[in-house]
Design an enzyme around this catalytic site. Sequence first.
Site, short mmCIF file in Angstrom:
data_model
loop_
_atom_site.label_atom_id
_atom_site.label_comp_id
_atom_site.label_asym_id
_atom_site.label_seq_id
_atom_site.Cartn_x
_atom_site.Cartn_y
_atom_site.Cartn_z
CE LYS A 256 -4.43 1.06 0.22
NZ LYS A 256 -5.60 0.26 -0.19
CG ASP B 79 -7.41 3.37 -0.60
OD1 ASP B 79 -7.84 2.21 -0.54
OD2 ASP B 79 -7.53 4.17 0.35
P1 NDP Z 1 -12.97 7.96 -2.54
O1 NDP Z 1 -11.89 8.94 -2.37
O2 NDP Z 1 -13.55 7.75 -3.90
O3 NDP Z 1 -14.18 8.29 -1.55
C1 NDP Z 1 -13.99 8.35 -0.19
C2 NDP Z 1 -15.29 8.70 0.48
O4 NDP Z 1 -15.15 8.52 1.88
C3 NDP Z 1 -15.68 10.15 0.27
O5 NDP Z 1 -17.06 10.28 0.29
C4 NDP Z 1 -15.04 10.83 1.49
O6 NDP Z 1 -15.68 12.04 1.87
C5 NDP Z 1 -15.25 9.78 2.55
N1 NDP Z 1 -14.16 9.91 3.54
C6 NDP Z 1 -12.84 9.76 3.32
N2 NDP Z 1 -12.12 9.99 4.43
C7 NDP Z 1 -13.01 10.32 5.35
C8 NDP Z 1 -12.89 10.66 6.72
N3 NDP Z 1 -11.67 10.73 7.34
N4 NDP Z 1 -14.02 10.89 7.40
C9 NDP Z 1 -15.22 10.80 6.77
N5 NDP Z 1 -15.41 10.48 5.48
C10 NDP Z 1 -14.31 10.25 4.78
O7 NDP Z 1 -12.39 6.58 -1.97
P2 NDP Z 1 -12.91 5.08 -2.20
O8 NDP Z 1 -14.38 5.07 -2.39
O9 NDP Z 1 -12.04 4.47 -3.22
O10 NDP Z 1 -12.54 4.40 -0.81
C11 NDP Z 1 -13.45 4.30 0.27
C12 NDP Z 1 -12.99 3.21 1.21
O11 NDP Z 1 -12.98 1.95 0.51
C13 NDP Z 1 -11.59 3.36 1.79
O12 NDP Z 1 -11.57 2.80 3.08
C14 NDP Z 1 -10.74 2.48 0.88
O13 NDP Z 1 -9.55 2.06 1.51
C15 NDP Z 1 -11.70 1.34 0.64
N6 NDP Z 1 -11.47 0.51 -0.53
C16 NDP Z 1 -11.36 1.07 -1.78
C17 NDP Z 1 -11.19 0.26 -2.88
C18 NDP Z 1 -11.16 0.79 -4.27
O14 NDP Z 1 -11.08 0.00 -5.20
N7 NDP Z 1 -11.25 2.11 -4.47
C19 NDP Z 1 -11.05 -1.20 -2.74
C20 NDP Z 1 -11.25 -1.69 -1.39
C21 NDP Z 1 -11.44 -0.84 -0.35
P3 NDP Z 1 -14.91 13.42 1.67
O15 NDP Z 1 -15.02 13.75 0.23
O16 NDP Z 1 -15.64 14.37 2.55
O17 NDP Z 1 -13.49 13.20 2.11
O1 2IT Z 2 -8.03 -1.45 -0.56
C1 2IT Z 2 -8.02 -1.94 -1.70
O2 2IT Z 2 -8.16 -3.15 -1.90
C2 2IT Z 2 -7.83 -1.03 -2.84
N1 2IT Z 2 -7.74 0.18 -2.65
C3 2IT Z 2 -7.69 -1.59 -4.24
C4 2IT Z 2 -6.28 -2.03 -4.50
C5 2IT Z 2 -5.99 -2.45 -5.91
O3 2IT Z 2 -4.81 -2.77 -6.13
O4 2IT Z 2 -6.86 -2.50 -6.77
#
Ligand code: NDP
Ligand code: 2IT
Length: 448
Positions: free
Chosen positions: A129, A169
């Site tokens: 990561k 992420d």
């Molecule tokens: P994005 O940046 O697209 O969206 C993040 C969302 O979460 C936004 O709505 C943001 O709001 C909110 N958020 C982020 N940080 C905070 C915080 N400290 N407090 C409150 N709200 C928060 O990210 P993703 O959708 O890609 O990721 C969301 C989660 O999913 C994370 O935990 C990530 O690690 C996990 N994840 C992502 C994957 C992927 O493929 N993208 C795969 C597996 C897991 P704001 O705009 O106000 O910050």
């Molecule tokens: O937390 C996760 O699994 C991710 N942000 C996706 C990682 C990836 O390599 O697609």
Amino acid sequence: MVGLDERLEAVYVEVTRRNPGEAEFHQAVREVLESLSPVLAKRPELVECKMIERICEPERQIIFRVPWQDDKGELHVNRGFRVQFNSALGPYKGGLRFHPSVYLGIIKFLGFEQIFKNALTGLPIGGGKGGADFDPKGKSDNEIMRFCQSFMLELHRYVGEYQDVPAGDIGVGGREIGYLFGMYKRITSQYESGVITGKGLNWGGSLVRTEATGYGAVFFAREMLAVRGQEIEGKTCVVSGSGNVAIYTIQKLSQLGARVVACSDSDGVIYDESGIDLPLLKQLKEVERVRIEEYSERKKDSRYVPHGNIWEIPCNLAFPSATQNELNGRDAAALVKNGCVAVVEGANMPATPDAIRTFTEANVAFGLGKAANAGGVATSALEMQQNASRDSWSFDYTEQRLDHIMRGIHRNVYETSVEYGSPGNYVVGANITGFLRVADAMLALGVI
Ligand code: NDP
Ligand code: 2IT
């Protein structure tokens, strides 16, 4: 905290001593260790060869300076990270997070989780990561580009198709992956598609990667409900966050006949009784990149609650899909009281240990992130497969592969939970299944 057996407690104490101040990393390690006692009873050789100590120590940690210039010409310095945690199963694989809260402890917790998540997919990917304490909010497109270019100018030394393959992420989506890949291509003078995933569809990306984490979480939820003789259709849901994972969780839930009544960002909550309007949400978050508050300006029958608590909204299914520790013991009690039957983690470690305990005691089905959100990285591995074979697959075929992978993860995790005496406990099932896959590979590879 649940008590650990003596050997595991000693490992935990040593991890906290060696990694001071990294609360999220300690929490992620503790959660895995709490699942492992029955494994050590069956497999004492894993204790003798110090397998857990080895797995808790990253293979390599890289920290670097990222200087960049804003549109006014002012200079800024951020800190970049890449933690290459474990490569027993394949090249390091995992996303990059750009958020002001990022420090080594966050990247290590995410990297540690990624090892076991990636193992659960059954695909040949190790765990890693990275990210930076950069805040993308309010930055212009050009500022984002300059930051990404500066970040890659350093990171390129440590990544590669056979070495380490980043992706997105929080704060890193298609736009950022483009700027990162563009700079890598320029530095190396190679069109090495397999160096990064989440690419655009016309330059090496895979259909379904954008949707994959959210879709996968819903497929996993469908399997969890099926065990209990229930289905997605007709359920009322809340999905926290409004980013990549939240948007495509909402989309698949709607396609399967559920109604999603709320989503959020870090400033507040949107409640829309008639069901979140997905085209509007996508327009606001993916195109205009504005705050979720704007949703209620454009859709008058919805309500915006500044600093609202989404977990107090009555629902059958909850999908925490924003960030770590966003759902605590009190929130869990509110969900249980209001009749929630399943909680599925789209985010990484969104439920605190207290919340997980509350769900388990109340017999609420709890889908641990390592298993439930593995669809994103699994589809990244499918993107790597397409890049390696210079091919591109159809949407339907790729979605079927994702569905098949999620069913497989659910089956394996569920069977492990039964084998180890906690049927339906996806925390125990996911941690043990993931751990054993990595541990067995490491055993075969000698003292590494
Ligand atoms: P994005 O940046 O697209 O969206 C993040 C969302 O979460 C936004 O709505 C943001 O709001 C909110 N958020 C982020 N940080 C905070 C915080 N400290 N407090 C409150 N709200 C928060 O990210 P993703 O959708 O890609 O990721 C969301 C989660 O999913 C994370 O935990 C990530 O690690 C996990 N994840 C992502 C994957 C992927 O493929 N993208 C795969 C597996 C897991 P704001 O705009 O106000 O910050
Ligand atoms: O937390 C996760 O699994 C991710 N942000 C996706 C990682 C990836 O390599 O697609």
